[in-house]
Design a protein around this motif. Structure first.
Motif, PDB file in Angstrom:
ATOM      1  N   VAL A  25       0.835  -1.198   0.000  1.00  0.00           N
ATOM      2  CA  VAL A  25       0.000   0.000   0.000  1.00  0.00           C
ATOM      3  C   VAL A  25       0.869   1.246   0.000  1.00  0.00           C
ATOM      4  CG1 VAL A  25      -0.177  -0.061   2.539  1.00  0.00           C
ATOM      5  CG2 VAL A  25      -1.874   1.221   1.209  1.00  0.00           C
ATOM      6  N   ALA A  26       0.383   2.289  -0.681  1.00  0.00           N
ATOM      7  CA  ALA A  26       1.083   3.568  -0.724  1.00  0.00           C
ATOM      8  C   ALA A  26       0.105   4.689  -0.403  1.00  0.00           C
ATOM      9  CB  ALA A  26       1.699   3.807  -2.095  1.00  0.00           C
ATOM     10  N   GLU A  87       8.364   8.884  -1.238  1.00  0.00           N
ATOM     11  CA  GLU A  87       8.834   9.367  -2.535  1.00  0.00           C
ATOM     12  C   GLU A  87       7.961  10.525  -3.003  1.00  0.00           C
ATOM     13  OE1 GLU A  87       7.501   6.938  -6.046  1.00  0.00           O
ATOM     14  OE2 GLU A  87       7.501   5.322  -4.536  1.00  0.00           O
ATOM     15  N   VAL A  88       8.477  11.269  -3.968  1.00  0.00           N
ATOM     16  CA  VAL A  88       7.804  12.495  -4.379  1.00  0.00           C
ATOM     17  C   VAL A  88       6.454  12.231  -5.016  1.00  0.00           C
ATOM     18  CG1 VAL A  88       9.933  13.809  -4.613  1.00  0.00           C
ATOM     19  CG2 VAL A  88       9.044  12.553  -6.592  1.00  0.00           C
ATOM     20  N   ALA A  89       6.244  11.059  -5.605  1.00  0.00           N
ATOM     21  CA  ALA A  89       4.958  10.757  -6.232  1.00  0.00           C
ATOM     22  C   ALA A  89       3.829  10.708  -5.211  1.00  0.00           C
ATOM     23  CB  ALA A  89       5.030   9.424  -6.979  1.00  0.00           C
ATOM     24  N   ARG A 139      -0.309   3.710  -8.618  1.00  0.00           N
ATOM     25  CA  ARG A 139      -1.292   2.630  -8.726  1.00  0.00           C
ATOM     26  C   ARG A 139      -0.769   1.475  -9.581  1.00  0.00           C
ATOM     27  NH1 ARG A 139      -7.529   4.022  -9.942  1.00  0.00           N
ATOM     28  NH2 ARG A 139      -6.644   4.773 -11.907  1.00  0.00           N
ATOM     29  N   SER A 140       0.157   1.772 -10.495  1.00  0.00           N
ATOM     30  CA  SER A 140       0.735   0.710 -11.317  1.00  0.00           C
ATOM     31  C   SER A 140       1.765  -0.111 -10.556  1.00  0.00           C
ATOM     32  CB  SER A 140       1.388   1.323 -12.572  1.00  0.00           C
ATOM     33  OG  SER A 140       2.593   2.008 -12.244  1.00  0.00           O
ATOM     34  N   ARG A 141       2.268   0.436  -9.441  1.00  0.00           N
ATOM     35  CA  ARG A 141       3.350  -0.230  -8.711  1.00  0.00           C
ATOM     36  C   ARG A 141       2.922  -0.820  -7.374  1.00  0.00           C
ATOM     37  NH1 ARG A 141       6.995   3.305  -7.022  1.00  0.00           N
ATOM     38  NH2 ARG A 141       6.103   5.269  -7.737  1.00  0.00           N
ATOM     39  N   PHE A 142       1.736  -0.461  -6.878  1.00  0.00           N
ATOM     40  CA  PHE A 142       1.267  -0.932  -5.580  1.00  0.00           C
ATOM     41  C   PHE A 142      -0.083  -1.636  -5.721  1.00  0.00           C
ATOM     42  CE2 PHE A 142       4.282   2.357  -4.478  1.00  0.00           C
ATOM     43  CZ  PHE A 142       4.895   1.870  -3.328  1.00  0.00           C
TER      44      PHE A 142
END
Length: 289
Positions: A25-26, A87-89, A139-142
């Motif tokens: 989760v992010a 991270e900045v995102a 959303r593509s990475r988590f």
């Protein structure tokens, strides 16, 4: 439903809860308006959080700031709760107020000029592009991204250019929970009114409510929650208690009046400037005997 309603705490708690369940989760907030920031790796440089102990000093003295960027402290804390590298995102747009009508812009972690109140609607198009791209990237990475809004989703004067609240929800088809601070009073009216001020497409994304900062007997609240569900067709997912001793890094100075030290602590005076920056740096002093 308002600023300082406790959205940051709710998102932080959700990030930790999902992480404990083994979900990658992010946290995410499209735009922060805050002078409380943290320096993080911006993704162009390898490293882990353990390498960031002297990052703020290096960032401040570097002429290029290569590999580093700034985000709001709230998202930094949320990332730690999620057990992931900040991270900045996670906070692609950070507005640092310089006056009542002008803010310094940090976009994707880097200084990006200023924005004035009169430019607030038209000047946000490029910021929205960065914010949506960052959200899509996360959303593509988590497995899951928990997005925090800003202020109220019912700021109808700003809806046309909104990319932080329902604008983001519409972009990503994001199920939305409205969090309200019942300690201020008027919670039911705020919950119902917030929903009713949204257009039909925005309303369709609102799935329910959360009561925050509740003191007292929850049984006295239940009839009202049932009535609200009947009127709106949406449940209240939880009633969160008031925790005066819960200290998380604050987004803005609205929380300053509630900060206190432990009994018998040595008194430390800090000048409260109109736009005080990084005041949470001194929180640890309040815990010293």
């Amino acid at each position: 439903m308002t600023s300082d309603a406790g959205k940051t705490v709710v998102v932080t708690g959700l990030c930790r809860a999902f992480a404990r369940r083994g979900i990658a989760v992010a946290p995410y907030k499209a735009q922060n308006m805050s002078n409380n920031s943290m320096v993080v790796l911006d993704g162009s440089r390898d490293g882990r959080q353990s390498d960031l102990l002297d990052l703020r000093d290096r960032f401040a003295t570097s002429s290029t700031n290569d590999g580093y960027g700034e985000i709001g402290r709230a998202q930094w804390v949320q990332a730690l709760a999620a057990g992931v590298e900040p991270e900045v995102a996670m906070n692609p747009v950070l507005l640092k107020p310089g006056s009542d009508r002008r803010s310094h812009v940090v976009r994707m972690g880097r200084p990006d000029g200023e924005i004035a109140a009169r430019d607030f609607t038209a000047g946000r198009e490029r910021l929205a592009e960065s914010a949506f791209a960052a959200f899509d990237d996360l959303r593509s990475r988590f497995d899951l991204v928990v997005a925090e809004g800003a202020g109220s989703p019912a700021e109808i004067n700003l809806r046309a250019s909104d990319y932080v609240n329902m604008g983001l929800a519409r972009h990503g088809d994001v199920p939305t929970i409205v969090v309200g601070d019942i300690d201020r009073g008027g919670w039911f009216a705020s919950a119902y009114g917030t929903l009713m001020l949204l257009d039909a497409a925005d309303q369709a994304l609102v799935k329910g409510f959360v009561v925050n900062k509740f003191r007292g007997d929850v049984d006295l609240l239940r009839p009202g929650l049932a009535d609200l569900e009947t009127r709106t067709g949406r449940p209240t997912y939880g009633v969160l208690p008031w925790h005066p001793d819960l200290w998380l890094d604050s987004e803005d100075a609205l929380d300053l009046s509630g900060r206190r030290s432990v009994e018998g602590a040595r008194r430390v005076a800090v000048v409260r400037l109109p736009r005080i920056s990084n005041f949470t740096d001194v929180d640890a002093l309040g815990l010293e005997p």
